[in-house]
Design an enzyme around this catalytic site. Sequence first.
Site, PDB file in Angstrom:
ATOM      1  NE  ARG A 286      16.377   1.921  27.108  1.00 36.91           N
ATOM      2  CZ  ARG A 286      15.372   2.218  27.934  1.00 36.91           C
ATOM      3  NH1 ARG A 286      15.266   3.418  28.432  1.00 36.91           N
ATOM      4  NH2 ARG A 286      14.476   1.302  28.252  1.00 36.91           N
TER       5      ARG A 286
ATOM      6  CB  SER B 163      13.743   9.524  34.561  1.00 37.98           C
ATOM      7  OG  SER B 163      14.197   9.814  33.277  1.00 37.98           O
TER       8      SER B 163
ATOM      9  CG  ASP C 263      11.819   9.616  31.654  1.00 31.78           C
ATOM     10  OD1 ASP C 263      11.411  10.597  32.303  1.00 31.78           O
ATOM     11  OD2 ASP C 263      11.523   8.446  31.952  1.00 31.78           O
TER      12      ASP C 263
END
Length: 493
Positions: free
Chosen positions: A111, A181, A234
């Site tokens: 994202r 992550s 994350d």
Amino acid sequence: MSLMFSSPVVTPALGSFTFSSRPRSNYIVMSAVRSNSASTCPILTKFQKDCDTPTPYLRNVANAIADDMRDGLAVEGGGDLEMILTFVDALPSGNEEGLFYALDLGGTNFRVRSVQLGGKKERVLATESEQISISQKLMIGTSEELFGFIASKLASFVAKEKPGRFLLEEGRKRELGFTFSFPVKQTSIDSGTLSKWTKGFKVSGMEGKNVVACLNEAMEAHGLDMRVSALVNDGVGTLAGARYWDEDVMVGVILGTGTNACYVEQKHAIPKLRSKSSSGTTIINTEWGGFSKILPQTIFDLEMDETSLNPGEHLYEKMISGMYLGEIVRRVLLHMCETSDLFGHFVPAKLSTPLALRTEHLCKMQEDNTDDLRDVGSILYDFLDVEANMNARRRVVEVCDTVVKRGGRLAGAGIVAILEKIEKDTKRMGSGKRTVVAMDGALYEKYPQYRQYMQDALVELLGHKLASHVAIKHTKDVSGLGAALLAATNSIY
Ligand code: ADP
Ligand code: MG
């Protein structure tokens, strides 16, 4: 269990749970499994027994996680949990201003987000985001391919920006918070080397490399005037983003494709932190997915682990996170099919196909409220080529429930280990202070039974009194905002 709705954030949080002292309810379990339970099936009975996590056992798991946390804080590699120093000492204050970006890489999608921050009063003036899926090919390709792809998508995201909405101060490079992550050995806020790939990634030539340099180089090659100011994961992003709106947030947990947890730790409680100042707090990235002791491993877990990209590692993650739950169920069903005629006399090829059953399917099957478990029947037919009668459908739901119950309860034990560690040093909850666990990930968001089992375990282990001060807050997609905020906090300007 009361359900409150929290105020909208960048992407509105769906809601949060607080614990009340109401006795725990078995409603969800019973509705999923039904009272006229499937007739006995030795494989299922044994599997259920092997997966069982009664309270005393769960207490041992929480204690073992806590021990590994302490060992990991004492020395590098001291325990299964890496307890990585994130170099994030200051969480967002609300005063951050300017245009910042976030990039989140760590699962099936990546994202990108832009955020125009307006300081304490105005907060988020504008934000845009885009989600792009990562092909299997990129996940196991070369680092040039992966980062080249990301940089090109990032460049086109920036090119689409509406000038009136976003404003970059003159003379500045664009700054990015990079949420990566995977286990990283962080060397400063804007550099870190990859320790190992997890979650199905195996990009060649990356382990031991500085992931920030890889991204910076790719951005430069694509003519993008942007630099990474903060490297986070994350969990840290979620913690920072949630903290921006709620100062009681102490823990960030991810339950999605993979899992991880980060929390606010007292510096004096970190022996391996060789810094002059031992006052104040810092964020620890636990990498709790790596926990691998005393877990209720069944033959199906063992077999799945053996065929995974990281055998013998991340056993906790393999029991509690979304990437694996469906696969465990598929393996149990395959075994049932091979050793009994539950699904007819032959073993369908699809049932033997790894990853043919996904966690989303388990969730849909447990949601099935029809009298003849019609949805269960069609999922088994569509995804596994299995024709299941009513008895078989009931058993399948029981298998799903067993795996999800174990996963949810073990996740709860991990959260308890962290909360009790925080409690020992701060006595927050004991003195009645609200303590918030910010939670993100589609597994938590979309699987009500998993959530319920997790919360049951929390109350069982913490006790009603402490649990009544804990709020699990679903903070959807705040990790991007968190990463952008940390880019602002660590801006070079
Ligand atoms: P990521 O962890 O990749 O950043 P998400 O937080 O969206 O992404 O989590 C995706 C994972 O969540 C999927 O791999 C799947 O295991 C699980 N998941 C997605 N949708 C559902 C659902 N409806 N029910 C249960 N689990 C789901
Ligand atoms: Mg995620």
